[in-house]
Design an enzyme around this catalytic site. Sequence first.
Site, PDB file in Angstrom:
ATOM      1  N   GLU A  59       0.823  -1.202   0.000  1.00  0.00           N
ATOM      2  CA  GLU A  59       0.000   0.000   0.000  1.00  0.00           C
ATOM      3  C   GLU A  59       0.863   1.260   0.000  1.00  0.00           C
ATOM      4  O   GLU A  59       0.557   2.242  -0.688  1.00  0.00           O
ATOM      5  CB  GLU A  59      -0.936   0.008   1.209  1.00  0.00           C
ATOM      6  CG  GLU A  59      -1.992  -1.084   1.192  1.00  0.00           C
ATOM      7  CD  GLU A  59      -1.456  -2.424   1.680  1.00  0.00           C
ATOM      8  OE1 GLU A  59      -0.298  -2.474   2.156  1.00  0.00           O
ATOM      9  OE2 GLU A  59      -2.187  -3.420   1.575  1.00  0.00           O
ATOM     10  N   LEU A 333       1.645  -7.517 -10.156  1.00  0.00           N
ATOM     11  CA  LEU A 333       1.929  -6.376 -11.012  1.00  0.00           C
ATOM     12  C   LEU A 333       3.411  -6.001 -10.990  1.00  0.00           C
ATOM     13  O   LEU A 333       3.908  -5.378 -11.929  1.00  0.00           O
ATOM     14  CB  LEU A 333       1.094  -5.175 -10.562  1.00  0.00           C
ATOM     15  CG  LEU A 333      -0.423  -5.398 -10.603  1.00  0.00           C
ATOM     16  CD1 LEU A 333      -1.144  -4.213  -9.990  1.00  0.00           C
ATOM     17  CD2 LEU A 333      -0.895  -5.639 -12.024  1.00  0.00           C
TER      18      LEU A 333
END
Length: 433
Positions: A59, A333
């Site tokens: 995050e 990703l």
Amino acid sequence: MLGAWRFLATLAAPLLRLHLRRRAARGKEEAARLPEREGHGAARPPGPLLWLHAASVGEARALLPLLEALAARAPTLVFLVTTGTTTSAAELPRWLSPALRGRVIHRYAPLDVPGWVARFLEGWRPALALRIEGELWPNTLAACAARGVPLVLVNARLSARSAARWGRFAPGLARRLLGLFALIVPRSAEDAARLKALGAPRLAPPGDLKLAAEPLPADPGALAALRAAIGGRPVWLAASTHPGEEALVLQAAALLRPRHPGLLAILAPRHPERGAELAALAPGAARRSQGAPPDAGGVYIADTMGELGLLYRLADVALVGGSLVPHGGQNPLEPARLGCPILLGPHMENFAEATALLERAGGARRVGADPAALAAAVADVLTRPEEAAAMAAAAAAAVSPARDLPGRLAEEVLALLGHGSDRAGPRAEKAEG
């Protein structure tokens, strides 16, 4: 329910303090910085200050493009970034660009105890508080709202299971907490629908900041040294692995070696402190934490922190860890941005949308959680370089459309501040529903 939560959190403060000390004894907290968890340690600089909170490493890294966009548009803003893990605290300074280093302050987030949150807010006095993904702590949100601090939630995620739980046990609390936010940016259309069903009144168009993140960095000197040590050997990386996965990888590597005798299998555990445990599984394997380069053996244990960018650049094929066991998977990703063919196990629930995106594009392939299936998938990539290159190109193309998202979000945030934007206000109302 909010009043009950406030009462229980206040009552639990002594136990939470003991819990923090126990975590520090296990290396999960920094003992010298435990006061920050109670809201101490404010050192507010002059000028407008924006508070951004991220739970952990993934995050915090996802916030970087937004930080860059905000810094470029508002040169006077200072940023307070709070996180909840020692790994994120250690990594954040390494990720910051020269333009951000003098403008970003890190602290550990206070726990959701009313007195601790009040002390934190009184010390830092943020002009706006931005949170990423699912950090909905009731006392913190209520205290910000009471002080008139605008709240923003980006990459807002809500699983079907969590939505059902909120809807069944605390629909009123969910509606009240979501109503405190001036702007909510869902991570996906599915998240938007669940948030709306729970009563979120202000939803912007969906967007995933993790798609917009920059590629993981790598030290050029370390990369050149490792490439020289590996030579022309094929490299299979098992990245961010969890207990139970390394044994499967080692068995698969043994099946591959008759056909690929020079294969180097790199084990990069999610938690580097497990290096000794992995060394017991692979006797004689070199360990990076001990300064050893890859030797003539077939296994290299990369038990260091912050080097996935280096390892993905070296790999001919990578298995994303946390996916062979029921953990939910790690971030697929990261290899997608670095041109690395991606293999995923059956458990990718934590990154379901990103996984679906990559699979639709042909940029990632699922494998079974057994040595034979792993070996077959790795062999297929290693023996078909054209197919491997097509996978890598497809993955990179799949993540590229999100590049304008940080700028759009920066404009929305600055409009809420009434700072640095030509727009009269946020566009969330236009996108509502």
